[in-house]
Scaffold this motif. Structure first.
Motif, PDB file in Angstrom:
ATOM      1  N   VAL A  12      54.101  41.617   7.304  1.00 20.51           N
ATOM      2  CA  VAL A  12      54.602  42.131   6.033  1.00 20.51           C
ATOM      3  C   VAL A  12      56.041  42.570   6.255  1.00 20.51           C
ATOM      4  CG1 VAL A  12      54.311  43.890   4.247  1.00 20.51           C
ATOM      5  CG2 VAL A  12      52.308  42.932   5.391  1.00 20.51           C
ATOM      6  N   THR A  13      56.934  42.185   5.340  1.00 14.50           N
ATOM      7  CA  THR A  13      58.331  42.595   5.436  1.00 14.50           C
ATOM      8  C   THR A  13      58.781  43.218   4.116  1.00 14.50           C
ATOM      9  OG1 THR A  13      59.138  40.414   4.727  1.00 14.50           O
ATOM     10  CG2 THR A  13      58.926  40.789   7.111  1.00 14.50           C
ATOM     11  N   GLY A  14      59.736  44.122   4.225  1.00 13.17           N
ATOM     12  CA  GLY A  14      60.346  44.732   3.040  1.00 13.17           C
ATOM     13  C   GLY A  14      61.845  44.615   3.157  1.00 13.17           C
ATOM     14  N   GLY A  15      62.537  44.510   2.027  1.00 13.17           N
ATOM     15  CA  GLY A  15      63.981  44.325   2.063  1.00 13.17           C
ATOM     16  C   GLY A  15      64.722  45.201   1.073  1.00 13.17           C
ATOM     17  N   MET A  16      66.034  45.212   1.211  1.00 13.19           N
ATOM     18  CA  MET A  16      66.884  46.026   0.350  1.00 13.19           C
ATOM     19  C   MET A  16      66.888  45.543  -1.098  1.00 13.19           C
ATOM     20  SD  MET A  16      67.814  48.572   2.020  1.00 13.19           S
ATOM     21  CE  MET A  16      68.896  49.285   0.793  1.00 13.19           C
ATOM     22  N   GLU A  17      66.441  44.319  -1.346  1.00  9.26           N
ATOM     23  CA  GLU A  17      66.397  43.820  -2.719  1.00  9.26           C
ATOM     24  C   GLU A  17      65.166  44.339  -3.458  1.00  9.26           C
ATOM     25  OE1 GLU A  17      63.885  40.849  -0.476  1.00  9.26           O
ATOM     26  OE2 GLU A  17      65.566  42.169  -0.069  1.00  9.26           O
ATOM     27  N   GLY A  18      64.323  45.138  -2.778  1.00 10.68           N
ATOM     28  CA  GLY A  18      63.161  45.732  -3.427  1.00 10.68           C
ATOM     29  C   GLY A  18      61.931  44.868  -3.442  1.00 10.68           C
ATOM     30  N   ILE A  19      61.853  43.893  -2.545  1.00 10.48           N
ATOM     31  CA  ILE A  19      60.718  42.974  -2.514  1.00 10.48           C
ATOM     32  C   ILE A  19      59.957  43.146  -1.194  1.00 10.48           C
ATOM     33  CG2 ILE A  19      59.999  40.549  -2.523  1.00 10.48           C
ATOM     34  CD1 ILE A  19      62.517  39.962  -4.174  1.00 10.48           C
ATOM     35  N   VAL A  20      58.626  43.157  -1.293  1.00 11.53           N
ATOM     36  CA  VAL A  20      57.742  43.144  -0.134  1.00 11.53           C
ATOM     37  C   VAL A  20      57.115  41.765  -0.076  1.00 11.53           C
ATOM     38  CG1 VAL A  20      55.659  44.111   0.899  1.00 11.53           C
ATOM     39  CG2 VAL A  20      57.261  45.604  -0.309  1.00 11.53           C
ATOM     40  N   LYS A  21      57.164  41.142   1.098  1.00 12.24           N
ATOM     41  CA  LYS A  21      56.587  39.803   1.263  1.00 12.24           C
ATOM     42  C   LYS A  21      55.512  39.824   2.340  1.00 12.24           C
ATOM     43  CE  LYS A  21      60.671  37.272  -0.242  1.00 12.24           C
ATOM     44  NZ  LYS A  21      61.620  36.220   0.079  1.00 12.24           N
ATOM     45  N   VAL A  22      54.484  39.014   2.120  1.00 13.74           N
ATOM     46  CA  VAL A  22      53.394  38.843   3.076  1.00 13.74           C
ATOM     47  C   VAL A  22      53.509  37.438   3.646  1.00 13.74           C
ATOM     48  CG1 VAL A  22      50.894  38.858   3.382  1.00 13.74           C
ATOM     49  CG2 VAL A  22      51.950  40.424   1.733  1.00 13.74           C
ATOM     50  N   TRP A  23      53.542  37.351   4.979  1.00 11.72           N
ATOM     51  CA  TRP A  23      53.755  36.070   5.673  1.00 11.72           C
ATOM     52  C   TRP A  23      52.534  35.710   6.517  1.00 11.72           C
ATOM     53  CZ3 TRP A  23      58.410  33.808   4.600  1.00 11.72           C
ATOM     54  CH2 TRP A  23      59.412  34.641   4.076  1.00 11.72           C
ATOM     55  N   SER A  24      52.234  34.423   6.587  1.00 11.54           N
ATOM     56  CA  SER A  24      51.184  33.916   7.451  1.00 11.54           C
ATOM     57  C   SER A  24      51.814  33.565   8.803  1.00 11.54           C
ATOM     58  CB  SER A  24      50.551  32.669   6.827  1.00 11.54           C
ATOM     59  OG  SER A  24      49.580  32.147   7.695  1.00 11.54           O
ATOM     60  N   VAL A  25      51.406  34.282   9.846  1.00 14.46           N
ATOM     61  CA  VAL A  25      51.949  34.040  11.183  1.00 14.46           C
ATOM     62  C   VAL A  25      51.449  32.674  11.669  1.00 14.46           C
ATOM     63  CG1 VAL A  25      51.982  34.853  13.581  1.00 14.46           C
ATOM     64  CG2 VAL A  25      52.111  36.496  11.696  1.00 14.46           C
ATOM     65  N   GLY A  26      52.327  31.927  12.252  1.00 10.56           N
ATOM     66  CA  GLY A  26      51.984  30.578  12.723  1.00 10.56           C
ATOM     67  C   GLY A  26      52.661  29.540  11.857  1.00 10.56           C
ATOM     68  N   THR A  27      52.412  29.601  10.555  1.00 14.36           N
ATOM     69  CA  THR A  27      53.089  28.672   9.645  1.00 14.36           C
ATOM     70  C   THR A  27      54.384  29.274   9.122  1.00 14.36           C
ATOM     71  OG1 THR A  27      51.989  29.512   7.653  1.00 14.36           O
ATOM     72  CG2 THR A  27      50.881  27.740   8.857  1.00 14.36           C
ATOM     73  N   TRP A  28      54.460  30.599   9.145  1.00 11.55           N
ATOM     74  CA  TRP A  28      55.607  31.366   8.644  1.00 11.55           C
ATOM     75  C   TRP A  28      55.906  31.082   7.175  1.00 11.55           C
ATOM     76  CZ3 TRP A  28      55.966  35.426  11.260  1.00 11.55           C
ATOM     77  CH2 TRP A  28      55.694  35.401  12.623  1.00 11.55           C
ATOM     78  N   GLU A  29      54.865  30.716   6.469  1.00 14.96           N
ATOM     79  CA  GLU A  29      55.000  30.523   5.034  1.00 14.96           C
ATOM     80  C   GLU A  29      54.691  31.843   4.335  1.00 14.96           C
ATOM     81  OE1 GLU A  29      52.590  27.322   3.664  1.00 14.96           O
ATOM     82  OE2 GLU A  29      53.489  25.890   5.047  1.00 14.96           O
ATOM     83  N   GLY A  30      55.456  32.129   3.300  1.00 14.21           N
ATOM     84  CA  GLY A  30      55.206  33.325   2.519  1.00 14.21           C
ATOM     85  C   GLY A  30      53.915  33.175   1.739  1.00 14.21           C
ATOM     86  N   GLN A  31      52.984  34.086   1.940  1.00 16.85           N
ATOM     87  CA  GLN A  31      51.728  34.062   1.198  1.00 16.85           C
ATOM     88  C   GLN A  31      51.916  34.655  -0.188  1.00 16.85           C
ATOM     89  OE1 GLN A  31      49.330  36.372   3.908  1.00 16.85           O
ATOM     90  NE2 GLN A  31      48.333  34.537   4.680  1.00 16.85           N
ATOM     91  N   ALA A  32      52.764  35.701  -0.271  1.00 13.88           N
ATOM     92  CA  ALA A  32      52.939  36.371  -1.565  1.00 13.88           C
ATOM     93  C   ALA A  32      54.135  37.297  -1.522  1.00 13.88           C
ATOM     94  CB  ALA A  32      51.691  37.181  -1.899  1.00 13.88           C
ATOM     95  N   SER A  33      54.703  37.549  -2.671  1.00 11.62           N
ATOM     96  CA  SER A  33      55.649  38.640  -2.865  1.00 11.62           C
ATOM     97  C   SER A  33      54.868  39.690  -3.626  1.00 11.62           C
ATOM     98  CB  SER A  33      56.867  38.194  -3.678  1.00 11.62           C
ATOM     99  OG  SER A  33      57.631  37.291  -2.930  1.00 11.62           O
ATOM    100  N   VAL A  34      54.591  40.801  -2.972  1.00 11.28           N
ATOM    101  CA  VAL A  34      53.669  41.753  -3.578  1.00 11.28           C
ATOM    102  C   VAL A  34      54.345  42.912  -4.297  1.00 11.28           C
ATOM    103  CG1 VAL A  34      51.785  41.207  -2.035  1.00 11.28           C
ATOM    104  CG2 VAL A  34      53.365  43.024  -1.423  1.00 11.28           C
ATOM    105  N   HIS A  35      55.635  43.037  -4.167  1.00 17.05           N
ATOM    106  CA  HIS A  35      56.286  44.150  -4.857  1.00 17.05           C
ATOM    107  C   HIS A  35      57.675  43.741  -5.294  1.00 17.05           C
ATOM    108  CE1 HIS A  35      57.268  48.179  -6.033  1.00 17.05           C
ATOM    109  NE2 HIS A  35      58.311  48.187  -5.267  1.00 17.05           N
ATOM    110  N   GLU A  36      57.939  43.935  -6.539  1.00 13.40           N
ATOM    111  CA  GLU A  36      59.244  43.586  -7.073  1.00 13.40           C
ATOM    112  C   GLU A  36      59.427  44.385  -8.356  1.00 13.40           C
ATOM    113  OE1 GLU A  36      61.754  39.526  -7.950  1.00 13.40           O
ATOM    114  OE2 GLU A  36      59.672  39.396  -7.389  1.00 13.40           O
ATOM    115  N   ASP A  37      60.003  45.591  -8.234  1.00 14.89           N
ATOM    116  CA  ASP A  37      60.238  46.355  -9.459  1.00 14.89           C
ATOM    117  C   ASP A  37      61.677  46.849  -9.503  1.00 14.89           C
ATOM    118  OD1 ASP A  37      60.589  48.972  -8.446  1.00 14.89           O
ATOM    119  OD2 ASP A  37      58.490  49.470  -8.673  1.00 14.89           O
TER     120      ASP A  37
END
Length: 173
Positions: A14-39
């Protein structure tokens, strides 16, 4: 990214950034599973801390003074702690059973929250300067560190300090 956390099984990041978005990543494929927060409120101040429960089902994100909880399967915001701290929620950690979240912010306290009810269950105080990090140990103890150079061990159930020591020097270099 300003914060990251890995699931206990190592399969999710799980990563969070200064743009206000939290992303969930699948380790191994490194594909984003979801953006779970964006307000809009988080976009102005960013995501300062993220944590993932040991079962991998819940993500917590510290955005400004609030903490938001998300379901990793649906990406839905399930509940929030508004004004959890007087300053940014800079470090958060789930208990091994996922029922409690520890957080630190600009108010000099380590706060323990009931995740399901989103209520404060205890405040741990004692650092002489601003706490900077908090983590639950597998045995349920809480460890915290601070700008005062100390590390403290807390009994989360009793809300009592177990041990403290000066781990590093303080002051600027």
């Amino acid at each position: 990214a300003t914060s990251c956390a890995a699931s206990a099984d190592g399969q999710t990041l799980v990563t969070g950034g200064m743009e206000g978005i939290v992303k969930v990543w699948s380790v191994g494929t490194w594909e984003g599973q979801a953006s779970v927060h964006e307000d809009s409120s988080a976009k102005s101040r960013g995501v300062h801390s993220v944590a993932i429960s040991h079962d991998g089902k819940t993500v917590a994100a510290g955005c400004d003074r609030s903490i938001h909880f998300f379901d990793t399967e649906t990406s839905e915001n399930s509940r929030s702690l508004i004004r959890a701290h007087t300053g940014e929620a800079r470090s958060i950690s789930f208990s091994p059973d996922g029922k409690t979240l520890a957080s630190i912010g600009g108010d000099m306290a380590i706060k323990l929250w009931d995740v399901r009810k989103t209520v404060l269950v205890n405040e741990l105080e004692g650092h002489e300067k601003m706490p900077t990090g908090v983590v639950f140990a597998p045995d349920g103890h809480v460890y915290s560190c601070s700008e005062d150079g100390t590390v403290r061990v807390w009994d989360a159930k009793k809300g009592k300090k177990v041990r403290a020591w000066r781990a590093h020097q303080t002051g600027s270099v």
